[in-house]
Design an enzyme around this catalytic site. Structure first.
Site, short mmCIF file in Angstrom:
data_model
loop_
_atom_site.label_atom_id
_atom_site.label_comp_id
_atom_site.label_asym_id
_atom_site.label_seq_id
_atom_site.Cartn_x
_atom_site.Cartn_y
_atom_site.Cartn_z
N GLY A 1 0.57 -1.14 -0.12
CA GLY A 1 -0.20 -0.05 -0.02
C GLY A 1 0.64 1.50 0.01
O GLY A 1 0.33 2.21 0.15
N SER B 1 15.79 -8.42 16.04
CA SER B 1 16.27 -6.66 17.48
C SER B 1 15.87 -6.55 19.10
O SER B 1 15.33 -5.21 19.07
CB SER B 1 15.84 -5.65 16.45
OG SER B 1 13.93 -6.35 15.91
N LYS C 1 10.36 2.38 12.92
CA LYS C 1 10.69 1.68 14.19
C LYS C 1 10.20 3.03 15.31
O LYS C 1 9.83 3.45 15.94
CB LYS C 1 11.61 1.09 14.79
CG LYS C 1 11.22 -0.88 14.02
CD LYS C 1 13.03 -1.01 14.35
CE LYS C 1 12.74 -2.82 14.05
NZ LYS C 1 14.18 -4.03 14.20
#
Length: 786
Positions: free
Chosen positions: A355, A675, A718
């Site tokens: 998208g 992570s 993030k």
């Protein structure tokens, strides 16, 4: 040889030479020639005829005439219409033109007559006679138009002079050749000249016969083929077969096709095969389909790219908000193409979440460059034949998607979008990713060979643009051939601009409305973005805007409203209750709860990690659908904590007498990646030492056994998630500093980004309690059993 000077009327002949002993008709129309004939008739009927060098001269003088002519005796004169005299004359002897007197009425010539003396011996005469007859006989056999009576008459002659005269008179010669014979005064010279002329004519006639035979053979062959073709046509009509008509149609299309000689020869062979095969044959439809495919391919047909770089920039800016790297790369490509006339088409790969406009940017690029646009969806393609095509030996064979895309575009240089290239899969039917290597390799795709078409295709001028959600899914050799351009998640501000400038207008028009009937406030639009969608792109946002427009359209019809205004207050009426709330920072600092940052396929998100310790037997539990990599990070983290336990006054017995349980909420959602390592270590140390963790701190990074913090990916998403959650301090690996500098200030604004080299850099800030110093000689109190 005896000579005698005479004064005699003369006539200049045009395109005609009269030889001695020759009886011939000739027509005269010039006044001077008529007067000369009349003068001759009044005297002894003797006339000197000489040939003009140029037949076009109407009033010849001495230099316009040949020097040797013939004295003739006029036998008959007939008056013809249009003041023409037809004269019948017989050649008497040769004579040389010496001069022409000044007579205004007719040509009055001074001529020199001569009589040839016989100086040849009998043997020479006989040899010349036999040679003459043999040459004449061969000439007649090649010519085929000389009558048998004339041949036998000449062959019976034993007089050399008579034979020479008869042959010279009866074989077809140009007047220039006859003039040469006339000028050969000596008999021997005349014989040799005549033999030479006949030998030359024999060669010419033989060549002519050979040419005629070849032409006749070709005509006969064509005629034969025509007759046979007509017979076959009638037979096929009786059998209701129309192969010939289709073959003729293919021939016409082949003539118009722009292609190389090799391609045309290949198609011509297939058309000939199609002609010779029956309609009822199973192979007929296969060959017809193959020929149609080859004729539809744009072998040498190309579209002309736009060279207006300013127009291209305007189109890209108008169609898309943001995506600066993509726009810059396309404008660079266009600039190189304009300067070099022919730049190598790059193979771009747009990587980013769903998208985010990867597919639509390709359509805009095609529009900006005036290129034909072809989209090929590769999601789920697992058969190599889908890329390379099926071999024609199989039933139902067809070209591969690449060749078919070129055929659909109609030009050999379209923009070809390879959508979802990371979703290629492989099975026993072949490795599709390996098949794509030849397509996307600039050194190999000049002669890409589709198994169905068999003729090499030139893909070097095709502008390939691939899209992918995850680079990790693309095989390394395939990835190496593409130029990666990252299309990252949109910020809320970017989503707002995209929705206001593009999506809202599009949905209003799509649902039969116009700006006068419906409007939406900026605050309502921002609430739709934050409260009803949670995604990296804008696809879900567009659906929500479409839902608003549909309900507004119904409302205008049912309640007869002239206009509808969507505000923040009445938004729930159209979309219902708010679906998503941002997981903001906690109200207070807590023990064992740390906020991590995660990258998902729909953008960034915050990840709250909870750790509990309890009396037990030293078990280590992980819950929340964690992947293998995440589990290994947790294992590495607990190993690190145990190695530095003395720094935090944790007794050795603690890990044997307590269980540690790590849980990540939203347990139904799979989670994986390295992570979260630093986050889990921080949460575990907080739970073990009972020191709370600051609620406004978020972190990301991979942990090692020695406590080093390693770099991670997806940093933009993030940081965006941390900002939306209201975090104040964000820890990122120090080796990600360059990545942070490339992120726009719109995302980093309000965030205190700190760089961590080791776990100690994070723990000193994240833990609210005092972190003990490294163990010294003085004994300190350790954390004992609870």
């Amino acid at each position: 040889m005896t000579e005698e000077m005479k004064h005699i009327p003369a006539v200049a002949l045009r395109g005609m030479t009269i030889l001695p002993a020759m009886i011939v008709h000739f027509d005269i129309s010039r006044e001077m020639s008529i007067k000369a004939v009349e003068q001759a008739m009044l005297s002894d009927q003797k006339l000197f005829v000489v040939t003009q060098k140029d037949p076009e001269v109407s009033e010849p003088v001495l230099d316009d005439l040949y020097r040797i002519g013939t004295i003739v005796e006029i036998k008959q004169v007939i008056k013809m219409p249009k003041n023409i005299l037809r004269v019948l004359a017989e050649g008497i002897q040769r004579a040389e033109l010496v001069d022409i007197s000044d007579n205004p009425e007719y040509l009055d010539a001074d001529i020199l007559t001569f009589v040839e003396e016989d100086t040849m011996d009998q043997n020479t005469k006989e040899a010349l006679l036999r040679s003459m007859k043999e040459t004449f006989e061969r000439y007649c056999s090649v010519n085929g138009k000389v009558s048998k009576e004339l041949i036998s008459q000449i062959m019976e002659l034993n007089d050399l002079e008579k034979a020479t005269a008869q042959i010279a008179m009866n074989i077809p010669l140009y007047y220039e050749q006859k003039q040469k014979v006339l000028e050969a005064v000596e008999l021997k010279e005349r014989c040799e000249l005549l033999c030479s002329i006949m030998e030359n004519e024999i060669q010419i006639l033989q060549i002519k016969i050979e040419i005629q035979e070849k032409v006749k053979e070709r005509i006969d062959k064509n005629q034969r083929e025509y007759i046979m073709r007509e017979q076959m046509k009638l037979i096929r009509e009786e059998l209701k077969e129309d192969n010939v008509n289709e073959a003729d149609q293919f021939e016409e299309e082949l003539k118009k096709l722009k292609a190389s000689k090799e391609v045309k020869e290949k198609i011509q062979k297939e058309i000939q095969r199609y002609r010779n095969i029956g309609m009822n044959s199973g192979e007929s439809s296969v060959i017809r389909g193959y020929i149609e495919t080859l004729l539809e391919m744009p072998w040498d047909k190309a579209s002309k790219d736009s060279k207006d770089i300013e127009r291209a920039r305007e189109i890209l800016e108008a169609d898309h908000y943001g995506l600066e790297k993509v726009k810059e790369r396309i404008l660079e490509f266009l600039s190189v193409r304009i300067l070099t006339k022919k730049g190598d088409s790059p193979i771009l790969c747009l990587v980013g979440p769903p998208g985010t406009g990867k597919t639509s940017i390709a359509r805009s690029i095609a529009k900006a460059l005036d290129k034909k646009y072809v989209r090929i969806s590769l999601g789920g393609v697992r058969d190599e034949a889908e890329i390379r095509g099926h071999r024609r030996t199989y039933i139902g064979a067809m070209p591969g998607r690449i060749a078919n895309g070129i055929r659909t575009a109609g030009v050999k240089n379209p923009l070809m979008l390879l959508d979802e290239i990371d979703k290629l899969s492989s099975d026993y039917k072949g490795d599709t990713a390996s098949a794509m290597l030849e397509v996307l390799d600039g050194e190999q795709n000049v002669k890409f060979r589709d198994h169905y078409i068999e003729i090499p295709l030139d893909l070097s001028e095709v502008l390939f643009i691939a899209t992918a959600n995850d680079v990790q899914s693309i095989p390394r050799p395939l990835l190496d051939r593409m130029e990666l351009i990252e299309v990252t998640s949109y910020t809320e501000n970017e989503k707002f601009h995209i929705a206001k400038e593009h999506l809202w207008i599009k949905q209003v028009e799509k649902n039969g409305l116009n700006p006068e009937k419906i409007s939406i406030t900026d605050d309502a639009l921002r609430k739709v973005i934050s409260g009803y969608t949670r995604e990296a792109g804008v696809r879900g946002l567009e659906r929500k805007l479409g839902e608003i427009c549909r309900k507004a359209a119904r409302e205008t019809l049912e309640k007869k409203k002239k206009s509808v205004k969507i505000t923040e207050e009445n938004l729930e009426k159209y979309l219902g209750k708010v679906r998503f709330t941002i997981q903001t920072l906690n109200d207070q600092d807590e023990i064992g709860i740390v906020r991590g940052l995660a990258w998902t396929s729909v953008g960034g998100d915050t990840l709250q990690i909870e750790v509990n310790t309890m009396p037990g037997r030293g078990e280590f539990k992980l819950t929340g659908q964690l992947g293998d990599v995440m589990k290994e990070s947790a294992q590495a983290g607990i190993s690190y904590i145990r190695s530095v336990s003395s720094q935090y006054h944790i007794s050795d017995e603690y890990f044997r007498k307590h269980d540690i349980h790590i849980h990540i909420p939203e347990g139904a959602v799979p989670k994986d990646g390295p992570s979260a390592g630093v986050t889990m270590v921080t949460a575990m140390i907080s739970a073990i030492t009972k020191i709370p963790v600051r609620a406004d701190v978020a972190m990301t990074g991979e942990i090692t056994l020695r406590g080093r913090v390693l770099p991670i990916g997806g940093l933009k998403e993030k940081l965006l998630a941390a900002r939306n959650a209201g975090m104040k301090i964000v820890f990122v690996p120090s080796k990600n500093k360059l990545d942070v500098e490339e992120i726009s200030t719109e995302i980093t604004k309000g965030l205190d980004i700190r760089y961590a080299e080791t776990m100690e850099d994070i723990l000193q800030v994240a833990l609210t309690g005092k972190i003990p110093e490294k163990k010294s000689g003085k004994k300190k109190k350790k954390v004992e059993d609870e």
